[in-house]
Design an enzyme around this catalytic site. Structure first.
Site, PDB file in Angstrom:
ATOM      1  CB  ALA A  68      -0.912  -0.007   1.221  1.00 37.72           C
ATOM      2  N   GLY A 107      -0.372  -5.359   0.171  1.00 31.02           N
ATOM      3  CA  GLY A 107      -1.469  -5.282  -0.768  1.00 31.02           C
ATOM      4  C   GLY A 107      -1.153  -5.939  -2.100  1.00 31.02           C
ATOM      5  CD  GLU A 110      -4.211  -7.831   1.729  1.00 21.94           C
ATOM      6  OE1 GLU A 110      -5.015  -8.191   2.613  1.00 21.94           O
ATOM      7  OE2 GLU A 110      -3.822  -6.654   1.611  1.00 21.94           O
ATOM      8  CD  GLU A 130      -0.091  -6.482   5.093  1.00 21.27           C
ATOM      9  OE1 GLU A 130      -0.547  -6.295   3.965  1.00 21.27           O
ATOM     10  OE2 GLU A 130       0.514  -7.538   5.404  1.00 21.27           O
TER      11      GLU A 130
END
Length: 659
Positions: A68, A107, A110, A130
């Site tokens: 991110a 991310g 993901e 994270e």
């Protein structure tokens, strides 16, 4: 080849009937708002292309998606948010395949998990780190990963934040294929999926778990968490994936992510993250090139010097180690060989790399062997006379353009530099022991240090894989100045009524891996004692001074190395010593001090304040460049818990809470 631009950082083109979508958001292809918007537009575009068999998502350059955009964490969310993007990918009617060309982190991982297939190049790495920012994955990572690799592997990966390389990911079932050309293989895979039911990760059952293995992984993660909330929440969410629907699991994950994102723990770790990005950036060095360094000389092959040698060897440098006698030089070599052997046994070093390191190593008792080195580092006993004499002798040995670095812990390098012929080539490189393990290096910018010398020292530290923090010359630099203030405050509390074991217990409960008195014993009490003796003549007689540590040293209690210090180690384990208790009680009585009780919270508050106060002095004196630098030094050199952000962050947090 026609290229369609979906946003400023996302574009696509048709390749063999498949829409290849490329994320191009340097330097790490972070999932900014622009990237998320571009991906959604690309998926819409794929639907409108009747002739497109599917979609391949890849990254430009050497990164798939680095995670991110952390800068957006402090701002209101902007649609489309990442969970919506991953849902769009997973629910696509056309196959979507990830071509993972490099790092797929956070991310990025993901996004790959939400795809219907995953192909990776050999350079790919995959991770959900994270927890290192005090949060959990927020776009399906905790729910989709266990459906591919099983609960135990998912607990370990997400709970620890560890990344895995492509071959390991393939073994786990995380990726479907390895390929030299990941995009070409992904295009082929997309065609193969086009006329078959899509394998949507979220609709898969969680791989059956070995409960004992899962429990072992969870226990390991939680043991290392030291009070951090995020790892425990990550473990809980991963384990819940097998017990609940994807919809409920995703909702729980998102709620947890948002709660943790707004926590002090996450704010602290973001502070550390940005501080690390800024570390080593010195405005006056812009445009200054470092000198080339091929061969490094190290004088003093004790534990510190041997550790520095191992760091330099594994970074590819040639190393010449020097000791006072041939016997000492051989002992130094034996130590270095042993450390390299341990690195090979643990898998951190391949057998071939170890062999290459040994071929680049020479040890000798002849100081003139350093005549051709590019950088010489002294790592001898921290004594002004000894270090001054050595640097003066090196002046007559090394080339005029060679750099001389001192590894002093407490001495002021400006005093050392002033005694040399070329003070402009003197720089401080304060490594932390064991130097082959500890990440921090304080790079000391002395008053006379040339800019290219400082730039070279920084480049050297970075090539070693260290975290360099630049500070100005002063006795103790950043870390030991603050550590001295911290120790002094702890000793005040001992004199006032707290016992060493109570102080250590309070610190460890707060998150420190080891209390200050246990740390003192491990490091050895004699170094600080020598410093106090040097300062005795100039010490303000009106300032409070606690003699207990001096009395321990005078009694030969120098710490673990002598079997006793603040504690006794006669059984091998740290044990409270009645003799120390008696000595403390006698010292209190001699000053007429009536001991009082200290709560654990009070102990921690006293010590945090002492660190922050000294840090403020360092900033005002220009010794430290920023509060973030101070926090990095205390976290990476002195065990301050990273999830607490450092003493300066804690002081700011306290100010903000009272504002």
């Amino acid at each position: 080849m026609d290229v369609t631009r979906f946003s400023g950082s996302v574009y696509g083109s048709i390749r063999d009937g498949v829409l290849v979508v490329t994320i191009d958001n340097p330097p790490v292809n972070a999932l900014s708002t622009d990237v998320r918007e571009g991906l959604c537009r690309a998926l819409d575009h794929a639907v409108s292309l009747e002739g497109a068999a599917g979609v391949v998502i890849t990254g430009a350059g050497r990164v798939f998606v680095g995670g991110a955009d952390i800068r957006e964490f402090a701002t209101p969310p902007v649609a489309p948010i990442l969970p919506d993007v991953t849902q769009r990918i997973e629910q696509s009617d056309k196959p979507v395949v990830a071509a993972i060309n490099g790092a797929a982190l956070g991310g990025g991982a993901e996004i790959a998990l939400a795809c219907h297939g995953r192909v990776a190049s050999a350079a790919a790495i995959f991770g959900l780190p994270e927890v290192k920012l005090g949060i959990v994955p927020g776009a399906g990572g905790t729910q989709r990963l266990p459906r591919l690799v099983g609960t135990a592997h998912a607990v370990e990966m997400i709970g620890s934040g560890r990344s895995v390389k492509a071959d390991e990911a393939k073994r786990f079932g995380l990726i479907d294929a390895l390929a030299d050309d990941a995009v070409a293989e992904a295009v082929t895979l997309a065609h193969g999926m086009a006329n078959a039911p899509l394998r949507r990760t979220g609709e898969l059952a969680v791989v059956p778990a070995d409960e004992a293995e899962t429990e072992a992984m969870a226990s390991k993660v939680l043991a290392k968490a030291r009070g951090q909330v995020a790892p425990a929440e990550a473990v809980r969410l991963v384990r819940a994936a097998a017990l609940t629907s994807l919809e409920k699991g995703l909702a729980d994950e998102r709620t947890t992510f948002l709660r943790l994102r707004d926590s002090d723990e996450a704010a602290a770790l973001r502070h550390v993250f940005f501080a690390e990005r800024q570390a080593g950036k010195v405005a006056k060095l812009e445009g200054i090139s470092p000198r080339p360094v091929v061969t490094v000389g190290i004088v003093g092959l004790g534990l510190m010097g041997s550790g520095i040698a191992v760091s330099a060897l594994t970074a590819g440098y040639c190393v010449i180690g020097v000791e006072q006698t041939d016997d000492d030089a051989q002992k130094g070599r034996t130590c270095i060989v042993g450390l390299l052997g341990k690195a090979a046994q643990s898998g951190r070093l391949t057998p071939d790399a170890r062999k290459a390191c040994l071929q680049r190593l020479a040890t000798t008792a002849d100081l003139t062997a350093l005549s051709g080195v590019d950088l010489a580092i002294e790592a001898v006993f921290d004594n002004l006379a000894i270090k001054t004499d050595l640097l003066q002798r090196l002046d007559g040995v090394v080339r005029p353009d060679a750099i001389l670095a001192t590894n002093t812990s407490y001495l002021n390098p400006d005093e050392l530099a002033a005694a040399t012929i070329h003070p402009e080539r003197i720089v401080g490189l304060h490594f932390f022991s064991p130097a082959n393990v500890m990440r921090l290096v304080e790079v000391i910018d002395c008053a006379a240090t040339r800019l290219d010398v400082l730039a070279t020292a920084l480049a050297f530290a970075k090539r070693l894989g260290k975290l360099p923090v630049v500070c100005s010359a002063a006795e103790g630099f950043i870390g030991n100045r603050i550590f001295s203030a911290y120790r002094r405050e702890a000793e005040f509390m001992v004199e006032d009524g707290a016992m060493p074991e109570e102080i250590d217990a309070a610190l460890e409960a707060w998150g420190f891996p080891m209390g200050i008195f246990a740390v003192n014993d491990m490091a050895g009490l004699e170094i600080a004692w020598a410093r106090r003796k040097r300062q005795a003549a100039t010490r303000n007689p009106n300032e409070r001074y606690v003699e207990i540590a001096d009395q321990l040293c005078e009694a030969g209690r120098l710490g673990r190395k002598t079997g006793c210090g603040w504690y006794t180690y006669s059984s091998g384990e740290k044990t409270v010593d009645p003799q120390v208790t008696a000595l403390i009680e006698t010292a209190r009585k001699a000053k007429g001090i009536v001991p009082r009780q200290f709560s654990a919270d009070e102990i921690v508050a006293h010590l945090l304040r002492s660190m922050a106060d000294e840090g403020s002095v360092l900033l005002s004196e220009g010794i430290a460049g920023s509060a973030g630098d101070i926090d990095l030094v205390m976290i990476n050199g002195y065990g301050f818990p990273a999830h607490k952000g450092g003493p300066m962050f804690q002081a700011r947090l306290k100010r903000d809470s009272h504002a």
